[in-house]
Design a protein around this motif. Structure first.
Motif, PDB file in Angstrom:
ATOM      1  N   SER A  85       0.843  -2.285   1.804  1.00 19.90           N
ATOM      2  CA  SER A  85       0.823  -1.029   1.020  1.00 19.90           C
ATOM      3  C   SER A  85       1.698  -0.149   1.784  1.00 19.90           C
ATOM      4  O   SER A  85       2.687   0.552   1.147  1.00 19.90           O
ATOM      5  N   ALA A  86       1.770   0.026   3.148  1.00 20.17           N
ATOM      6  CA  ALA A  86       2.569   0.893   3.617  1.00 20.17           C
ATOM      7  C   ALA A  86       4.104   0.451   3.706  1.00 20.17           C
ATOM      8  O   ALA A  86       4.926   1.329   3.601  1.00 20.17           O
ATOM      9  N   ILE A  87       4.384  -0.672   3.974  1.00 21.50           N
ATOM     10  CA  ILE A  87       5.517  -1.407   3.823  1.00 21.50           C
ATOM     11  C   ILE A  87       6.130  -1.070   2.547  1.00 21.50           C
ATOM     12  O   ILE A  87       7.225  -0.814   2.110  1.00 21.50           O
ATOM     13  N   ARG A  88       5.405  -1.388   1.243  1.00 18.12           N
ATOM     14  CA  ARG A  88       6.030  -1.070  -0.090  1.00 18.12           C
ATOM     15  C   ARG A  88       6.120   0.437  -0.266  1.00 18.12           C
ATOM     16  O   ARG A  88       7.673   0.518  -0.925  1.00 18.12           O
ATOM     17  N   ALA A  89       5.540   1.163   0.213  1.00 15.73           N
ATOM     18  CA  ALA A  89       5.962   2.538   0.076  1.00 15.73           C
ATOM     19  C   ALA A  89       6.960   3.241   0.866  1.00 15.73           C
ATOM     20  O   ALA A  89       7.851   3.714   0.465  1.00 15.73           O
TER      21      ALA A  89
END
Length: 375
Positions: A85-89
């Motif tokens: 999720s952090a990578i996508r954000a």
């Protein structure tokens, strides 16, 4: 443009736009050293295949992380999901468009669910709370300085988070007089024949806070059977003056005026608990807050007051109040000594039983039915 960049960087806890988070760092390693490609795809989407490739690369990252465990420690399904999720954000902020087809269309949750079912996960390790007795015994055995005695006892009595009285160097935090506790924020008060203290502080929770000091923590002095946090604080303030540390410097600091860090607090708590004969691996900076809440509950303090004193905005404080022998004995003694007059005739829930008028209504409605039976 410079202000926009700074605002975007400050939008994440690491103050670097999320680029230094564990997930994003792992993504760069995987893409550069694992696949030999750029970790940041083109900003403009060429075709549908590009979106599919972006999704597949993130799926491969999740599997790679679960198999290789690059941090050297076991990584749970929840942690890998947060990393993704952090990578996508992060990439969505950089590219100014959704990365891949978006989280809603992702199969990563299913991949990680399968990972949890096929790979044995160790039970989650919870931090234990320091008891007041162990804290005192450990500090005496270790011979900690007055600065540390004051910091540790104040943190326990004030139910403080580590980042509320120390700097979080992992997030590149620097001391700011307008944000962090200083000696100028301490006010001594006399009440009921005892000496107490009020300390202005910045209410902090994952750094999602207002600027400035908007909260006050009250430290009670006198009457403590094991330690007196206010006496320890006054002794430290006197020593600060002898050392020539300005009152505008961090409240809890080293002799040169530099602030304690959360990492140093964690190491000190572990050392103190080891000196007290406890397993240091289950203790950390948060153990002071956990121990304070648990001790308050064991002493009969109401949960509502614990929540207010600990500056919890929800009922999450309940997970900090661990069961203690004293609490369990108190419940058992209350039950065994209670005089109860029964007002009911056994278990009854009205919504599970038909009332007489309901029985009559059903009987009348189906009276002519061939399958109807007597009541």
């Amino acid at each position: 443009a410079d202000a926009k960049r700074r605002y975007l960087d400050a939008s994440r806890a690491d103050r670097r736009g999320g680029s230094s988070s564990p997930g994003v760092r792992g993504w760069f390693v995987f893409m550069i050293y694992g696949l030999g490609v750029s970790p940041i795809p083109p900003r403009h989407v060429r075709d549908e295949h590009q979106l599919d490739d972006e999704d597949e690369s993130l799926e491969d990252f999740a599997v790679w992380y679960s198999v290789t465990q690059p941090s050297g420690r076991f990584c749970s399904r929840e942690s890998i999901g947060k990393y993704c999720s952090a990578i996508r954000a992060f990439l969505s902020r950089v590219l100014r468009r959704p990365f891949g087809r978006g989280a809603a269309a992702s199969i990563i949750p299913d991949l990680l669910m399968g990972y949890e079912r096929l790979v044995q996960h160790p039970p989650p390790r919870e931090r234990d709370g320091c008891t007041p007795y162990d804290l005192v015994v450990g500090m005496m055995a270790l011979g900690v300085s007055q600065a540390w005695r004051s910091a540790l006892t104040s943190a326990m009595v004030g139910l403080m988070r580590g980042v509320e009285f120390a700097l979080d160097s992992s997030r590149h935090e620097v001391f700011e007089e307008s944000e962090h506790m200083t000696a100028n924020d301490v006010t001594m008060i006399d009440r009921g024949g005892a000496r107490h203290a009020r300390v202005k502080m910045r209410k902090r929770k994952d750094l999602r806070v207002l600027r400035g000091k908007h909260d006050v923590v009250v430290l009670a002095g006198g009457g403590g059977g094991l330690f007196d946090a206010v006496a320890e604080l006054e002794a430290w303030l006197a020593e600060r003056r002898r050392l020539g540390i300005p009152d505008s410097r961090p409240l809890f600091c080293h002799p040169d005026g530099t602030s304690f860090t959360v990492a140093q607090v964690r190491d000190m708590v572990k050392a103190v608990m080891r000196a007290a004969g406890r397993d240091p691996s289950v203790y950390g900076a948060h153990s002071l807050r956990i121990g304070g809440a648990t001790a308050a509950l064991a002493a009969g303090v109401s949960p509502q007051l614990i929540r207010l004193m600990g500056r919890w905005s929800s009922d999450v404080y309940q997970i900090y109040c661990r069961m203690s022998l004293e609490s369990a004995l108190g419940v058992g003694q209350a039950i065994s000594s209670a005089v109860v007059t029964s007002v009911g005739r056994g278990f009854h829930e009205e919504h599970l039983e038909l009332q007489p008028e309901e029985v009559a209504e059903i009987r009348d409605e189906f009276a002519g039915a061939a399958w109807a039976v007597e009541e």
